[in-house]
Design an enzyme around this catalytic site. Structure first.
Site, PDB file in Angstrom:
ATOM      1  N   LYS A   1       0.579   4.500  -2.106  1.00  0.00           N
ATOM      2  CA  LYS A   1       1.690   4.847  -1.210  1.00  0.00           C
ATOM      3  C   LYS A   1       2.233   6.186  -1.663  1.00  0.00           C
ATOM      4  O   LYS A   1       2.112   6.561  -2.835  1.00  0.00           O
ATOM      5  CB  LYS A   1       2.797   3.792  -1.305  1.00  0.00           C
ATOM      6  CG  LYS A   1       3.684   3.743  -0.090  1.00  0.00           C
ATOM      7  CD  LYS A   1       2.983   3.025   1.045  1.00  0.00           C
ATOM      8  CE  LYS A   1       3.878   2.689   2.193  1.00  0.00           C
ATOM      9  NZ  LYS A   1       3.294   1.619   3.019  1.00  0.00           N
TER      10      LYS A   1
ATOM     11  N   ASP B   1       3.983   6.138   7.745  1.00  0.00           N
ATOM     12  CA  ASP B   1       4.856   5.034   7.346  1.00  0.00           C
ATOM     13  C   ASP B   1       6.247   5.371   7.890  1.00  0.00           C
ATOM     14  O   ASP B   1       6.365   6.196   8.813  1.00  0.00           O
ATOM     15  CB  ASP B   1       4.844   4.872   5.810  1.00  0.00           C
ATOM     16  CG  ASP B   1       5.417   3.524   5.369  1.00  0.00           C
ATOM     17  OD1 ASP B   1       4.717   2.503   5.501  1.00  0.00           O
ATOM     18  OD2 ASP B   1       6.571   3.481   4.899  1.00  0.00           O
TER      19      ASP B   1
HETATM   20  N1  GLU Z   1       2.004   2.442   6.284  1.00  0.00           N
HETATM   21  C1  GLU Z   1       1.244   1.379   6.831  1.00  0.00           C
HETATM   22  C2  GLU Z   1       1.382   0.130   5.966  1.00  0.00           C
HETATM   23  O1  GLU Z   1       2.349  -0.028   5.256  1.00  0.00           O
HETATM   24  C3  GLU Z   1      -0.193   1.779   7.121  1.00  0.00           C
HETATM   25  C4  GLU Z   1      -0.999   2.169   5.920  1.00  0.00           C
HETATM   26  C5  GLU Z   1      -2.375   2.726   6.277  1.00  0.00           C
HETATM   27  O2  GLU Z   1      -2.792   2.631   7.411  1.00  0.00           O
HETATM   28  O3  GLU Z   1      -3.010   3.248   5.365  1.00  0.00           O
HETATM   29  O4  GLU Z   1       0.570  -0.739   6.025  1.00  0.00           O
END
Ligand code: GLU
Length: 425
Positions: free
Chosen positions: A115, A155
């Site tokens: 993240k 996100d």
């Molecule tokens: N931010 C989204 C999540 O928390 C998507 C993450 C992604 O697709 O890599 O799952």
């Protein structure tokens, strides 16, 4: 670009990291995880804090702080979104990275978890400032992201446009287009059909399955949604299309209620015009706290962490609580919800649709081809449904809640990969 402020309560609400670690310990105990694997997986593998100056529109230079945490890489390249939010810090990003590891493992896509985040309020930025911050942050991450290393996505506070800037910046540094470095891009530059709605679509698929499991007809079911960003808006629209009645929505600017039903498209227009659903015609105001305790059948939490804790879990009247957000329920709320018969669809299952279609996007990029929207959605439905059934099966066999089941399945899968690879050298 919608964000939602955290609900303040008089008692201590577990932070995202405290929640993630308590959940981890519980799952590790449940699967009797060995000491070494536990020590490896309880902490992030790699993390970076970057500070970088950006010239603002008025000529001032501001120094921003950004983060990227790669929690685990044993099942594949790291994967996870980038969040732009004023309260984002390293601890929150650590928790979110850890949850990505479990999420990717649960839906069995070949990624580890990561993240990223920048501590900034995107609502205070012009488009040009947003672009410069994104591009400079991407330049700082140059050596640690890449289609085979770590693949960011949108996100909270970021979107397809943010991903386009990230993809372009990364590609500029390499001298050629590298679409597979990020997912959630605009379709024109290698984004997948169906990705924009994927998280909300996944939320609705899991709700359909949970509703079937408890004999709740979706037709006419009363739904309340917290958060009207990418996830909340799509979930509200798609569950309405599936025949449910949307009765309440709250977001960063306020909230709306109508027991006879809200029109998600009208709310979307209101949001576009004013930045909030608040005050949409034919609605009465609704607070965040009232939404959580609202008399409804399905409560979708699609905002931030720590929204339902021991302080307000007892007020939840919904039969299904769907975690469209990451970590919206703290561990001390879980036993209260369970006691009250609220069926919780845990985050790593409920909101996994986003990363599942991110995986599809990445595969399409690597192969330079494009799947149809129907192909994407069919595959998404089968992946999410299989994961849902596996979780529900384990929950019933072991007599445990769905969160513990989901986390245990995911953790066992990561532990197996970790152990198969062994310890180097
Ligand atoms: N931010 C989204 C999540 O928390 C998507 C993450 C992604 O697709 O890599 O799952």
């Amino acid at each position: 670009m919608k964000t939602l402020t955290r609900t303040s309560t008089p008692t201590h609400v577990a932070s995202a990291l405290e929640s993630a670690l308590q959940q981890f310990d519980r799952a590790a105990d449940h699967i009797a995880l060995d000491r070494v694997t536990r020590a490896i997986l309880r902490v992030p593998k790699r993390e970076w804090t970057v500070r970088f100056p950006v010239t603002m529109d008025d000529g001032r230079v501001e120094v921003f702080t950004g983060y990227r945490v790669q929690h685990n890489l044993s099942r594949g390249p790291a994967k996870g979104g980038v969040r732009f939010h004023p309260q984002t810090d390293i601890e929150e990003v650590r928790a979110l990275a850890m949850w990505m590891t479990w999420k990717c493992a649960l839906v069995n896509v070949p990624f580890g978890g990561a993240k990223g985040g920048v501590t900034v309020d995107p609502r205070q930025l012009s488009t040009n400032e947003m672009a410069r911050i994104t591009r400079r942050f991407t330049a700082e991450l140059q050596g640690i992201i890449g289609p085979n290393i770590d693949i960011p996505a949108p996100d909270v506070g970021t979107n397809a446009q943010t991903m386009a800037w990230m993809m372009d910046t990364y590609s500029m540094h390499h001298g050629y287009s590298i679409p597979g470095v990020v997912t959630g891009k605009p379709v024109d530059i290698g984004g997948s059909l169906g990705r924009a709605d994927a998280t909300g679509q996944g939320v609705v698929y899991t709700i359909q399955r949970a509703a079937e499991a408890i004999g709740l007809p979706l037709q006419g079911a009363r739904v309340a949604v917290q958060g009207f960003g990418n996830v909340g808006e799509a979930a509200a629209r798609l569950i309405h299309e599936a025949g449910a009645t949307l009765i309440a929505v709250t977001d960063v600017g306020g909230g709306v209620y109508n027991p006879d039903g809200l029109d998600p498209l009208a709310l979307k227009r209101r949001m576009k015009e004013t930045g909030s659903v608040d005050g949409a015609s034919g609605t009465t105001p609704m607070s965040n706290e009232d939404l959580i305790g609202l008399d409804c059948d399905i409560l979708i939490l699609a905002a931030l962490e720590g929204q339902v804790s021991a302080a307000n879990a007892g007020t939840v009247k919904a039969r299904i609580l769907a975690e469209g957000a990451n970590g919206p329920t703290t561990p001390d709320a879980d036993p209260i919800l369970r006691e009250n018969g609220v069926v919780v669809i845990p985050d790593i299952l409920c909101n996994a649709g986003g990363v599942v279609v991110s995986y599809f996007e990445w595969v399409q990029n690597l192969q330079s081809l494009q799947w149809t929207a129907a192909e994407v959605n069919d595959r998404l439905r089968s992946v999410i449904t299989a994961a849902f059934d596996e979780v529900w099966q384990m929950a019933s066999t072991d007599g445990i809640d769905a969160r513990l089941a989901a986390q245990s399945i995911a953790l066992a899968r990561v532990a197996e990969a970790q152990q198969a690879r062994g310890i180097y050298p």
